[in-house]
Design a protein around this motif. Structure first.
Motif: not given
Length: 277
Positions: A21-39
């Motif tokens: 389930g935690s695998i959704f965290a990174v895409p949500l951060l990148i595409y939902g909150l415009d966070v850089a991939p490394a961050s």
């Protein structure tokens, strides 16, 4: 406040899927909150680790966590997580994101197959530890007559070896690794699914914190306020999962998550290779 909303989504996913389930965290951060991939990887590590800690605490309180096996697994993963963080910091954002899409596809296929082949296990979730967990046992890393898991050299070496792999992947992708930890524990020790899920939460917590610490020390930009909001949402999602688990958990929900993962993976590939080209 979208940080809390997305955290709730991750908490629900982490709690209800039993792994992945935690695998959704990174895409949500990148595409939902415009966070850089490394961050995003660093924030995901922290948020997932702290969210998982609440479930781990319950498992420890109820005595359904195989503590020694978890520590062997986790220590190896903690040592390897900084390597994953280091590698992730040395490759391009595009490679990280596309590799993440491939990982999502693999996890989705595995989740869908599991729901089809072992539908009963689909009801075993992180959000609500079943009373049946106390009765789970194992046969490869054998249990002694007093109910303790006997960690001989081959068993300990296998746990440490898989822990190293999970640690590198967690550090690189920012995921908890439950999709690998749970089946690895079942395969190596043949402990029951309930106990494996509970034990994996402690492993996820320790490896995630190691990866987060490595990211911070390496100088990655981490929005601690956003991390805190994500954690708050994740904990709310996890506890909401306790209520929903009895009604929603099962093969159908696993299929829904699998389809959502595949759709997200496809979106990432299109966005990076077509739109972003």
């Amino acid at each position: 406040m979208m940080g809390i909303v997305f955290g709730i989504v991750v908490g629900l996913a982490l709690g209800l899927t039993g792994g992945g389930g935690s695998i959704f965290a990174v895409p949500l951060l990148i595409y939902g909150l415009d966070v850089a991939p490394a961050s995003a990887v660093a924030i995901s590590l922290g948020a997932v680790a702290i969210t998982a800690a609440f479930g781990a605490a319950e498992g420890l309180y109820r005595g359904v966590v195989e503590l020694r096996a978890a520590l062997i697994f986790a220590v190896a993963g903690m040592l390897a997580a900084p390597l994953g963080v280091y590698i992730g910091g040395r490759v391009s954002d595009t490679l990280v994101v596309l590799s993440f899409a491939a990982l999502m596809a693999v996890v989705a296929v595995r989740m869908g197959l599991k729901a089809r082949r072992r539908p009963d296990e689909s009801r075993v979730v992180r959000a609500r530890l079943s009373a049946e967990a106390e009765g789970d046992a194992g046969t490869v890393c054998h249990y002694s007559n007093d109910g303790r898991l006997r960690l001989n050299a081959p068993c300990s070496a296998a746990l440490a070896g898989v822990g190293l792999v999970v640690g590198v992947l967690s550090g690189f992708f920012g995921v908890g690794g439950g999709f690998l930890i749970v089946p690895a524990l079942i395969l190596i020790t043949e402990m029951g699914i309930h106990r494996a899920v509970a034990t994996s939460l402690l492993v996820i917590t320790l490896i995630g914190l190691s990866g987060l610490g490595s990211a911070a020390v390496s100088g990655r930009e981490i929005d601690w306020a956003l991390t805190g909001l994500f954690v708050i949402g994740g904990v709310l999602g996890m506890f909401s999962g306790r209520v929903l688990a009895r009604y929603l958990a099962g093969a159908t929900l696993q299929f829904v998550f699998a389809v959502a993962m595949l759709a997200t993976a496809a979106f990432i590939v299109v966005e990076r290779l077509v739109v972003g080209a």
